[in-house]
Scaffold this motif. Sequence first.
Motif, PDB file in Angstrom:
ATOM      1  N   ARG A  37       0.684  -1.116   0.026  1.00  0.00           N
ATOM      2  CA  ARG A  37       0.014  -0.162   0.132  1.00  0.00           C
ATOM      3  C   ARG A  37       0.959   1.321  -0.065  1.00  0.00           C
ATOM      4  NH1 ARG A  37      -5.488  -1.003   3.734  1.00  0.00           N
ATOM      5  NH2 ARG A  37      -6.046  -2.811   2.548  1.00  0.00           N
ATOM      6  N   PHE A  38       0.508   2.307  -0.535  1.00  0.00           N
ATOM      7  CA  PHE A  38       0.881   3.652  -0.539  1.00  0.00           C
ATOM      8  C   PHE A  38       0.068   4.769  -0.519  1.00  0.00           C
ATOM      9  CE2 PHE A  38       0.693   2.386  -5.055  1.00  0.00           C
ATOM     10  CZ  PHE A  38       0.445   3.173  -5.717  1.00  0.00           C
ATOM     11  N   THR A  39       0.304   5.985  -0.346  1.00  0.00           N
ATOM     12  CA  THR A  39      -0.705   6.956  -0.401  1.00  0.00           C
ATOM     13  C   THR A  39      -0.177   7.900  -1.405  1.00  0.00           C
ATOM     14  OG1 THR A  39      -0.634   6.951   2.051  1.00  0.00           O
ATOM     15  CG2 THR A  39      -1.415   8.820   0.895  1.00  0.00           C
ATOM     16  N   THR A  40      -1.362   8.464  -2.228  1.00  0.00           N
ATOM     17  CA  THR A  40      -1.202   9.588  -3.215  1.00  0.00           C
ATOM     18  C   THR A  40      -1.979  10.913  -2.800  1.00  0.00           C
ATOM     19  OG1 THR A  40      -2.775   8.893  -4.627  1.00  0.00           O
ATOM     20  CG2 THR A  40      -0.612   8.030  -5.039  1.00  0.00           C
ATOM     21  N   TYR A  41      -1.671  12.018  -3.298  1.00  0.00           N
ATOM     22  CA  TYR A  41      -2.296  13.042  -2.955  1.00  0.00           C
ATOM     23  C   TYR A  41      -2.767  13.499  -4.420  1.00  0.00           C
ATOM     24  CZ  TYR A  41      -1.041  13.126   2.011  1.00  0.00           C
ATOM     25  OH  TYR A  41      -0.793  12.473   3.134  1.00  0.00           O
ATOM     26  N   GLU A  42      -4.044  14.076  -4.413  1.00  0.00           N
ATOM     27  CA  GLU A  42      -4.600  14.587  -5.645  1.00  0.00           C
ATOM     28  C   GLU A  42      -5.119  16.102  -5.350  1.00  0.00           C
ATOM     29  OE1 GLU A  42      -8.664  14.166  -8.068  1.00  0.00           O
ATOM     30  OE2 GLU A  42      -7.608  12.250  -7.693  1.00  0.00           O
ATOM     31  N   ARG A  43      -4.456  17.199  -6.062  1.00  0.00           N
ATOM     32  CA  ARG A  43      -4.854  18.625  -5.689  1.00  0.00           C
ATOM     33  C   ARG A  43      -5.064  19.231  -7.285  1.00  0.00           C
ATOM     34  NH1 ARG A  43      -1.671  19.791  -1.431  1.00  0.00           N
ATOM     35  NH2 ARG A  43      -0.636  18.011  -1.444  1.00  0.00           N
ATOM     36  N   ILE A  44      -5.731  20.459  -7.238  1.00  0.00           N
ATOM     37  CA  ILE A  44      -6.028  21.089  -8.281  1.00  0.00           C
ATOM     38  C   ILE A  44      -4.656  21.935  -8.766  1.00  0.00           C
ATOM     39  CG2 ILE A  44      -7.152  23.064  -9.088  1.00  0.00           C
ATOM     40  CD1 ILE A  44      -9.356  22.310  -7.374  1.00  0.00           C
ATOM     41  N   GLU A  45      -4.485  21.840  -9.851  1.00  0.00           N
ATOM     42  CA  GLU A  45      -3.116  22.578 -10.495  1.00  0.00           C
ATOM     43  C   GLU A  45      -3.368  23.715 -10.590  1.00  0.00           C
ATOM     44  OE1 GLU A  45      -0.103  22.336 -14.113  1.00  0.00           O
ATOM     45  OE2 GLU A  45      -1.984  21.337 -14.380  1.00  0.00           O
ATOM     46  N   GLU A  46      -2.754  24.758  -9.818  1.00  0.00           N
ATOM     47  CA  GLU A  46      -2.944  26.094  -9.404  1.00  0.00           C
ATOM     48  C   GLU A  46      -2.243  27.022 -10.492  1.00  0.00           C
ATOM     49  OE1 GLU A  46      -2.624  27.507  -5.644  1.00  0.00           O
ATOM     50  OE2 GLU A  46      -4.430  26.527  -4.996  1.00  0.00           O
ATOM     51  N   ARG A  47      -2.965  27.796 -11.255  1.00  0.00           N
ATOM     52  CA  ARG A  47      -2.089  28.720 -12.158  1.00  0.00           C
ATOM     53  C   ARG A  47      -1.296  29.555 -11.499  1.00  0.00           C
ATOM     54  NH1 ARG A  47      -6.688  30.525 -10.607  1.00  0.00           N
ATOM     55  NH2 ARG A  47      -7.014  32.739  -9.851  1.00  0.00           N
ATOM     56  N   PRO A  48       0.036  30.078 -11.851  1.00  0.00           N
ATOM     57  CA  PRO A  48       0.929  30.806 -11.378  1.00  0.00           C
ATOM     58  C   PRO A  48       0.410  32.124 -11.065  1.00  0.00           C
ATOM     59  CG  PRO A  48       1.689  30.350 -13.572  1.00  0.00           C
ATOM     60  CD  PRO A  48       0.373  29.681 -13.362  1.00  0.00           C
ATOM     61  N   LEU A  49       0.567  32.907  -9.890  1.00  0.00           N
ATOM     62  CA  LEU A  49       0.269  34.135  -9.633  1.00  0.00           C
ATOM     63  C   LEU A  49       1.408  35.012  -9.667  1.00  0.00           C
ATOM     64  CD1 LEU A  49      -2.084  36.225  -8.755  1.00  0.00           C
ATOM     65  CD2 LEU A  49      -1.612  35.568  -6.554  1.00  0.00           C
TER      66      LEU A  49
END
Length: 153
Positions: A37-49
Amino acid sequence: MKCPFCHETATKVVESRTADEGNSIRRRRECENCGKRFTTYERIEERPLLVIKNDGRREVFSPEKLMHGLVKAVEKRPVSMEVLQKIVTEVESQVRTQFDKEVPSSYLGELVMEKLRTVDEVAYVRFASVYRRFRDVNEFMEEIKRFLEGESG
């Protein structure tokens, strides 16, 4: 998703939950080949500011740089890291909501001072003295006078 142990691509999600105050999803996965087993994270790709500096230069907004400035302002003051992280999160959220691609550094600085003002008066004055680059003691005293009168800027 590729297994970090055996590099097989056949994996299944066994658990999902929100993380990072709802800004990402934590997924617990299991490799169908080796069973690990392993863990992954999913997040929104944010545009650079980009932050537009006073001299016209542009640099990528950095929450880490903002945190560093706040840590210096609250040095030897009774302000927790949790409070500082909350300020960074609020400032970044407000800026990303109000600006699409670029934010003037002046807006950013004023917003940070507004937040610090309610947290610690000494930290506010310290941050203001660096941010506003007072040329002499009179400018510094004027800022303190405005602060005591309930104004800012």
